[in-house]
Design an enzyme around this catalytic site. Structure first.
Site, mmCIF file in Angstrom:
data_model
loop_
_atom_site.group_PDB
_atom_site.id
_atom_site.type_symbol
_atom_site.label_atom_id
_atom_site.label_comp_id
_atom_site.label_asym_id
_atom_site.label_seq_id
_atom_site.Cartn_x
_atom_site.Cartn_y
_atom_site.Cartn_z
ATOM 1 N N ASP A 200 0.903 -1.146 0.000
ATOM 2 C CA ASP A 200 0.000 0.000 0.000
ATOM 3 C C ASP A 200 0.940 1.192 0.000
ATOM 4 O O ASP A 200 1.578 1.483 1.029
ATOM 5 C CB ASP A 200 -0.882 0.028 1.247
ATOM 6 C CG ASP A 200 -1.879 1.171 1.186
ATOM 7 O OD1 ASP A 200 -1.469 2.295 0.840
ATOM 8 O OD2 ASP A 200 -3.067 0.949 1.464
ATOM 9 N N HIS A 201 1.063 1.870 -1.136
ATOM 10 C CA HIS A 201 2.152 2.843 -1.234
ATOM 11 C C HIS A 201 1.971 4.031 -0.281
ATOM 12 O O HIS A 201 2.928 4.738 0.007
ATOM 13 C CB HIS A 201 2.383 3.302 -2.681
ATOM 14 C CG HIS A 201 1.376 4.281 -3.201
ATOM 15 N ND1 HIS A 201 0.171 3.901 -3.718
ATOM 16 C CD2 HIS A 201 1.401 5.627 -3.297
ATOM 17 C CE1 HIS A 201 -0.504 4.970 -4.097
ATOM 18 N NE2 HIS A 201 0.225 6.041 -3.861
ATOM 19 N N HIS A 263 -5.803 2.640 1.091
ATOM 20 C CA HIS A 263 -5.014 3.781 1.573
ATOM 21 C C HIS A 263 -5.658 4.474 2.777
ATOM 22 O O HIS A 263 -5.015 4.718 3.795
ATOM 23 C CB HIS A 263 -4.844 4.827 0.461
ATOM 24 C CG HIS A 263 -4.284 4.277 -0.812
ATOM 25 N ND1 HIS A 263 -3.304 3.321 -0.838
ATOM 26 C CD2 HIS A 263 -4.550 4.558 -2.116
ATOM 27 C CE1 HIS A 263 -2.995 3.046 -2.100
ATOM 28 N NE2 HIS A 263 -3.746 3.771 -2.893
HETATM 29 P P1 NDP Z 1 -0.530 -2.076 -16.787
HETATM 30 O O1 NDP Z 1 -1.902 -2.081 -17.350
HETATM 31 O O2 NDP Z 1 0.449 -1.115 -17.350
HETATM 32 O O3 NDP Z 1 -0.003 -3.573 -16.933
HETATM 33 C C1 NDP Z 1 1.309 -3.985 -16.585
HETATM 34 C C2 NDP Z 1 1.761 -5.025 -17.579
HETATM 35 O O4 NDP Z 1 0.987 -6.196 -17.412
HETATM 36 C C3 NDP Z 1 1.571 -4.585 -19.027
HETATM 37 O O5 NDP Z 1 2.679 -3.869 -19.489
HETATM 38 C C4 NDP Z 1 1.408 -5.907 -19.719
HETATM 39 O O6 NDP Z 1 2.702 -6.447 -19.998
HETATM 40 C C5 NDP Z 1 0.734 -6.790 -18.694
HETATM 41 N N1 NDP Z 1 -0.719 -6.819 -18.896
HETATM 42 C C6 NDP Z 1 -1.546 -5.798 -19.201
HETATM 43 N N2 NDP Z 1 -2.822 -6.206 -19.304
HETATM 44 C C7 NDP Z 1 -2.796 -7.522 -19.062
HETATM 45 C C8 NDP Z 1 -3.793 -8.515 -19.012
HETATM 46 N N3 NDP Z 1 -5.081 -8.242 -19.242
HETATM 47 N N4 NDP Z 1 -3.425 -9.781 -18.741
HETATM 48 C C9 NDP Z 1 -2.132 -10.075 -18.501
HETATM 49 N N5 NDP Z 1 -1.147 -9.171 -18.541
HETATM 50 C C10 NDP Z 1 -1.466 -7.920 -18.813
HETATM 51 O O7 NDP Z 1 -0.647 -1.941 -15.221
HETATM 52 P P2 NDP Z 1 0.055 -0.913 -14.258
HETATM 53 O O8 NDP Z 1 1.524 -0.974 -14.480
HETATM 54 O O9 NDP Z 1 -0.633 0.379 -14.319
HETATM 55 O O10 NDP Z 1 -0.305 -1.531 -12.840
HETATM 56 C C11 NDP Z 1 0.284 -2.719 -12.379
HETATM 57 C C12 NDP Z 1 -0.278 -3.061 -11.020
HETATM 58 O O11 NDP Z 1 0.027 -1.998 -10.122
HETATM 59 C C13 NDP Z 1 -1.804 -3.196 -11.000
HETATM 60 O O12 NDP Z 1 -2.141 -4.196 -10.102
HETATM 61 C C14 NDP Z 1 -2.270 -1.833 -10.515
HETATM 62 O O13 NDP Z 1 -3.514 -1.919 -9.869
HETATM 63 C C15 NDP Z 1 -1.158 -1.477 -9.542
HETATM 64 N N6 NDP Z 1 -1.006 -0.036 -9.355
HETATM 65 C C16 NDP Z 1 -0.730 0.770 -10.410
HETATM 66 C C17 NDP Z 1 -0.586 2.118 -10.247
HETATM 67 C C18 NDP Z 1 -0.232 3.008 -11.391
HETATM 68 O O14 NDP Z 1 -0.074 4.209 -11.139
HETATM 69 N N7 NDP Z 1 -0.077 2.514 -12.611
HETATM 70 C C19 NDP Z 1 -0.736 2.750 -8.902
HETATM 71 C C20 NDP Z 1 -0.978 1.802 -7.859
HETATM 72 C C21 NDP Z 1 -1.108 0.467 -8.096
HETATM 73 P P3 NDP Z 1 2.906 -7.614 -21.061
HETATM 74 O O15 NDP Z 1 1.904 -7.416 -22.147
HETATM 75 O O16 NDP Z 1 4.320 -7.432 -21.522
HETATM 76 O O17 NDP Z 1 2.712 -8.861 -20.290
HETATM 77 C C1 BG6 Z 2 -3.651 4.579 -6.486
HETATM 78 C C2 BG6 Z 2 -5.013 4.650 -7.116
HETATM 79 O O1 BG6 Z 2 -3.564 3.500 -5.602
HETATM 80 O O2 BG6 Z 2 -3.412 5.788 -5.769
HETATM 81 C C3 BG6 Z 2 -5.146 5.871 -7.996
HETATM 82 O O3 BG6 Z 2 -5.224 3.475 -7.885
HETATM 83 C C4 BG6 Z 2 -4.789 7.119 -7.245
HETATM 84 O O4 BG6 Z 2 -6.479 5.985 -8.512
HETATM 85 C C5 BG6 Z 2 -3.445 6.948 -6.560
HETATM 86 O O5 BG6 Z 2 -4.749 8.198 -8.162
HETATM 87 C C6 BG6 Z 2 -3.154 8.131 -5.659
HETATM 88 O O6 BG6 Z 2 -1.846 8.033 -5.165
HETATM 89 P P1 BG6 Z 2 -1.051 9.342 -4.719
HETATM 90 O O7 BG6 Z 2 0.230 8.808 -4.177
HETATM 91 O O8 BG6 Z 2 -0.884 10.171 -5.969
HETATM 92 O O9 BG6 Z 2 -1.906 10.038 -3.724
#
Ligand code: NDP
Ligand code: BG6
Length: 513
Positions: A200-201, A263
């Protein structure tokens, strides 16, 4: 000076903090989170000499990429998102130890290739490496990754010495109680709990960690920290941004799952928990679980303790923005909330009768996260009656989590002059003023803590289940109701009228942070 050039925060911190030789494998290595947070965190830890001398990084994903291509992608991400301008020498050190494995998340052969690559790395180094698997994919494949890590022996290989393999799991951890319990069971089938780091960041944010210090390293707060002196607590996690390009994810999630279940509840747990017996991770997590379990079930429906709403079109930072239903990827009759507010009761000795008001939403007036502790008013015998002379506020201690991190206390003060007139004033402490800015990001702290094996700032399985236990009935009731009871608020405002109504019975009002 041995530490010349180190940021003040790092001076005195032992280099590597005892970090063992480590390889971090990132699943979802081509993703958004990896680019924006994880790679910059690795870079900055390396810059600050906090990584072990033998540190290696392996990207894993379905996208076919050569090592060089992944390194180029990683370098571009660090250039774009690092909090400091990358130093080419430092990056070259990281890049030289970065590689990539392509494969499906449920493809056993891909895990065999990964295992072979890790074994080869260890053979070349002539030593074992701690293996950290960072699951940064969409949650739909979390369980498959865990299962495959177990099946190919990567999780179990050092089972007798759990420090040797760990798993870091991104949020959301489940979508309700049943799915969180199932995910915990899948994880426990493969890893021991002390190998598991649920992220949980918010727990990695400086000000969130400071909550413990403020509460328990200062003698003045604890005697007042209870129902005898505190009238209410308000926790706000407000965002200015809308749903942006994340409509697909957000439609399945909504504000309660995205922000409140994790959070905001962590902020509540740290504010309300009993003093832990020590700073040991389990001592703190035990207290957090206890207080989460003491929260009373929420009443839903008219006159209940929850409000939900969607943003309508409005103005944010001086420009017009569309409503949620007009955003890309959102169903025209979506019943997903972009705002939620709650009135919680904690049924224990310390807090009985003290309402905890929680709210979070997108497209609110300002990005701000804060915890405001509102104290009871003194007996109104002395400065009462003449409201024109005595402008009095309740004392409020506010922890500003972000931005402009700090702490403020509202006090009533005499206005200088020949007659006694009063006015509330704000006494403030700002991190940036005292300690400077550009401090480590949450993910730096969390990645380092996982490497050194400190689980304090991660969520234990029972914590997440306690939180889901509270929220699942609310989510079920909302699902059954569809759009009925869904309020709206103009983008750029402080939220819907139904959220104000939650406080009205106690004659409380939301603070304007
Ligand atoms: P992405 O949608 O960018 O997915 C990450 C990677 O997973 C993709 O580059 C892809 O790589 C693979 N992927 C995408 N869709 C699918 C699918 N349907 N099935 C299997 N593989 C898939 O996600 P994020 O990087 O945004 O988020 C990653 C995790 O972190 C999530 O659980 C998200 O909830 C969490 N998170 C993200 C935040 C953010 O700011 N982005 C903030 C807080 C939490 P490839 O095709 O090479 O396999
Ligand atoms: C993520 C949520 O966990 O936290 C986002 O998925 C949200 O929707 C984000 O924007 C907020 O994080 P921060 O650190 O920018 O307050």
């Amino acid at each position: 000076m041995a530490e010349s050039g180190r940021h003040p925060f790092l001076q005195g911190l032992s280099k590597h903090r005892g970090a063992p030789p480590t390889v971090v494998v990132i699943f979802g290595a081509s993703g958004d989170l990896t680019a924006r947070k994880l790679l910059p965190a690795v870079y900055n830890l390396s810059h600050d000499n906090l990584l072990p001398a033998d540190f290696h990084l392996v990207g894993f994903g379905r996208k076919a990429m050569a090592d060089a291509e992944f390194r180029a992608l990683a370098e571009a991400a660090v250039k774009e998102f690092s909090r400091r301008e990358p130093d080419p020498e430092v990056w070259a050190r990281v890049a030289a130890r970065t590689s990539y494995v392509a494969g499906g998340y449920d493809e056993p052969a891909a895990y065999q290739r990964l295992a072979a690559q890790l074994a080869e790395l260890e053979r070349e180094l002539g030593r074992d490496l701690q293996r950290i698997f960072y699951v940064s994919t969409p949650p739909s494949v979390f369980a498959a990754i865990i299962e495959q890590l177990g099946a190919c022996g990567l999780a179990a290989i050092h089972r007798d010495t759990p420090l040797h393999s760990k798993v870091i799991i991104e949020k959301p951890f489940g979508k309700d109680l049943a799915s969180a319990v199932a995910l915990n069971a899948a994880i426990r089938g493969v890893f021991a709990e002390q190998q598991v780091y649920r992220i949980d960041h918010y727990l990695g944010k400086e000000t969130v960690q400071d909550l413990l210090v403020q509460r328990f390293a200062n003698a003045i707060f604890e005697p007042l920290w209870n129902r005898n002196f505190i009238a209410s607590v308000q926790i706000t996690v407000a965002e200015e941004v809308g749903v942006g390009s994340r409509g697909g994810y957000y439609e399945q999630s909504g504000c309660l799952r995205d922000m409140l279940q994790n959070h905001t509840m962590q902020l509540l747990a740290l504010t309300a928990m009993e003093p832990p017996g020590s700073l040991a991770p389990e001592a703190i997590r035990d207290e957090k679980v206890k207080v989460l379990n003491a929260i009373q079930p929420l009443a839903v429906g008219p006159g209940g303790e929850v409000a939900r709403a969607q943003y309508a079109a409005g103005m944010v930072a001086g420009r017009p923005v569309p409503g949620y239903l007009q955003e890309e990827g959102i169903a025209p009759a979506s019943a997903t909330e972009t705002y939620a507010a709650l009135r919680l009761s904690i049924n224990n000795w310390r807090w009985q009768g003290v309402p905890f008001y929680l709210r979070s939403g997108k497209r609110l007036a300002r990005r701000v996260s804060e915890i405001a502790v509102n104290f009871r008013r003194p007996p109104g015998t002395l400065f009462a009656g003449e409201t024109s002379r005595f402008d009095l506020a309740a004392n409020t201690l506010a922890f500003q989590i972000q931005p402009d991190e700090g702490l403020s206390l509202i006090l009533n003060t005499k206005i200088p002059g020949l007659e006694t007139r009063t006015q509330p004033v704000k006494m403030s402490f700002r991190y940036a003023t005292t300690f400077g800015s550009n401090t480590a990001e949450a993910y730096e702290r969390l990645v380092l803590d996982a490497i050194i094996g400190d689980g304090t700032l991660f969520i234990r399985g029972d914590e997440t289940e306690a939180s889901w236990r509270l929220y699942t009935p609310v989510l079920e009731s909302w699902r059954a109701a569809g759009r009925e009871g869904m309020d709206t608020y103009p983008a750029g405002s402080w939220g819907p009228a139904s959220a104000d109504a939650l406080l009205a019975g106690a004659q409380h009002r939301w603070r304007q942070p």
